[in-house]
Design an enzyme around this catalytic site. Sequence first.
Site, PDB file in Angstrom:
ATOM      1  N   ASP A   1       0.810  -1.202   0.000  1.00  0.00           N
ATOM      2  CA  ASP A   1       0.000   0.000   0.000  1.00  0.00           C
ATOM      3  C   ASP A   1       0.848   1.258   0.000  1.00  0.00           C
ATOM      4  O   ASP A   1       1.523   1.555   0.982  1.00  0.00           O
ATOM      5  CB  ASP A   1      -0.891  -0.036   1.249  1.00  0.00           C
TER       6      ASP A   1
ATOM      7  N   ASP B   1      -2.474   7.108  -7.161  1.00  0.00           N
ATOM      8  CA  ASP B   1      -2.801   5.984  -6.287  1.00  0.00           C
ATOM      9  C   ASP B   1      -3.043   4.728  -7.111  1.00  0.00           C
ATOM     10  O   ASP B   1      -4.121   4.531  -7.667  1.00  0.00           O
ATOM     11  CB  ASP B   1      -4.036   6.321  -5.461  1.00  0.00           C
TER      12      ASP B   1
END
Length: 483
Positions: free
Chosen positions: A95, A311
Amino acid sequence: MDLSRLLVVLTVVVLFQLGSVRLASGNFVFEVQHKFAGRERSLSALKAHDARRHRRILSSVDLPLGGNGHPAEDGLYFAKIGLGNPPKDYYVQVDSGSDILWVNCANCDKCPTKSDLGVKLTLYDPASSASSSRIYCADDFCAATYNGVLQGCTKDLPCQYSVVYGDGSGTAGFFVKDDLQFQSVTGDHQTASANGSVIFGCGAKQSGELGTSSEALDGILGFGQANSSMLSQLAAAGKVKKMFAHCLDNVNGGGIFAIGEIVSPKVKTTPMVANRPHYNVVMKKVEVGGNVLELATDTFASGDQKGTIIDSGTTLAYLPESVYESVMNKIMAQQPGLKLHTVEEQFMCFKYSGSVDDGFPVVKFHFEDSLTLSIYPHEYLFQIRDDVWCVGWQNSGMQSKDARDMTLLGDLVFSNKLVLYDMEKQAIGWTEYNCSSSIKVKDEISGAVYSVGHHNVSAASQMISGRIITFLVLAFAVFHRFW
C-alpha cells in the site's frame, strides 16, 4: 453473447508476492500478479472496491498510545514476506497510501482466518520467533512516531498503534522488532535471499471489514513516506535509496516492482506537494483531442480534500464534476451518433464496432514541470463485449462529498507505464513502457547495473471465484441494454 469478453475489465488491480532480501545490495524486487486473475468480477465490484478505498484514503490516521487501528486498503497489491526466526510466510497488501507494516497476531480478536484470495492466512506469534523483541513506549522509535514520549509511559508499557478508518473499520496492536525476509537483486534477473530487522505492528484486534472481508490478507505493507514505514527504516539504515517503481502489465498480467535507483528507462518527474499524507502532485491543465479544457483557475488547487493523488490502489480514474463533464463532452462530441446506456446504474456504455483509437481522442493531463500523462482511448475505454465499450472516467462528485473536488488517478491510467516514486527528491514520474519486459537498477555498493524483469505470481491462478452470480447479473444487464 461472449461472456469471456467481460474478463477484460478485470485487468485493473495487481498483486505482489515478495520473498526474502539481502540488504547489502540495496535493490529489492517484488513479483507482481493481477489481483483478479482467475476470478470473475462485476463492474459494481470494481466501483465498490474504489469506494471503500477512498473512504479510507481520505480519512485521518490516528496513532495514539493505546488506541485502535492502522490503515488498510482493500484491493491493493499483496506480497508474500517472511517474518521471524525461523521464518513463516505472510501475505500482506502492498500500500503506497499508508506507512507501517503490520500483521495479524496470535490471540488476535476478530482477525480473519480464511480468504477467498487463494492464500493461507497465518497469525504471527512473537513468542515463536527467536529474533523477536517488543518495542516499548520509551524507545526511540515510539517517541519519534508520536513526536515525543507520551504521558503515562512506563518502561514496561508496549508501544501501541491505532488507526480508525472513515468507514469505521480499524486495527489496533503493538509494535515489535523482528527479522523480515525478501529478495535482493544480485545479477541480471537474479536474486538472493537474505533478511533484515524492521519494526512492525502486531495486530491484536480488527474491526469492520478488516475482520470480515472475503479478500482478507495477513496484514498491510505500507510504502508511504513516514519514518515508520519499512522503506524509510531501511533507507535510514543506509540499506536502500528511498525510492521504488512499479510497472503494471494489463496485457499479460503481473508486472515489475522494484526498490532502488532506476537507471533505465529514464523517467521525467513532477514535484510532490509538500507535507501531504499521500502522493499528491500539481495538475495544471487537461487536454482532449488537442484542445485544452476551459476550467476555473482553482480547479486543481492543492489543499484539504482537493488536489491530485497518484494511487495505484485505485482501480478507475476520478475527476471533479466540472472536469468530468468537460472531458466526457469533448470525447463524445467526436461520435455524436452514439447512444449511451447506463450499465449497473454507474457506467456509461455504448455499441461501437470500429477501432476506438481511431474514433476517440487522446486525453492528456499536464503537470508541474511540463510532465504529461497521455491516456489513449483503449486505456480509458474498456470492452465488455465484442462491440460494447464502457467509459472508465468517473465523477468524483458522485462518489462522496469529501472527495468531490479531488482527482484520483489509478490503474486505469497507469497500466503499461513505469511509475517512479522518488522520496529523496520528492518527485513522482512515469513513462510509457512495456511492462512485460525489464528495467535496470543500480547496485549502490558495487555500482553494477542489473536487469529486473516481469513477474506473474502463479498463486493467483489458483484463486477460487465466489462471484459467478454477480458476473452473470452483469452479463444479463449488458445483454438487456444492447439487445
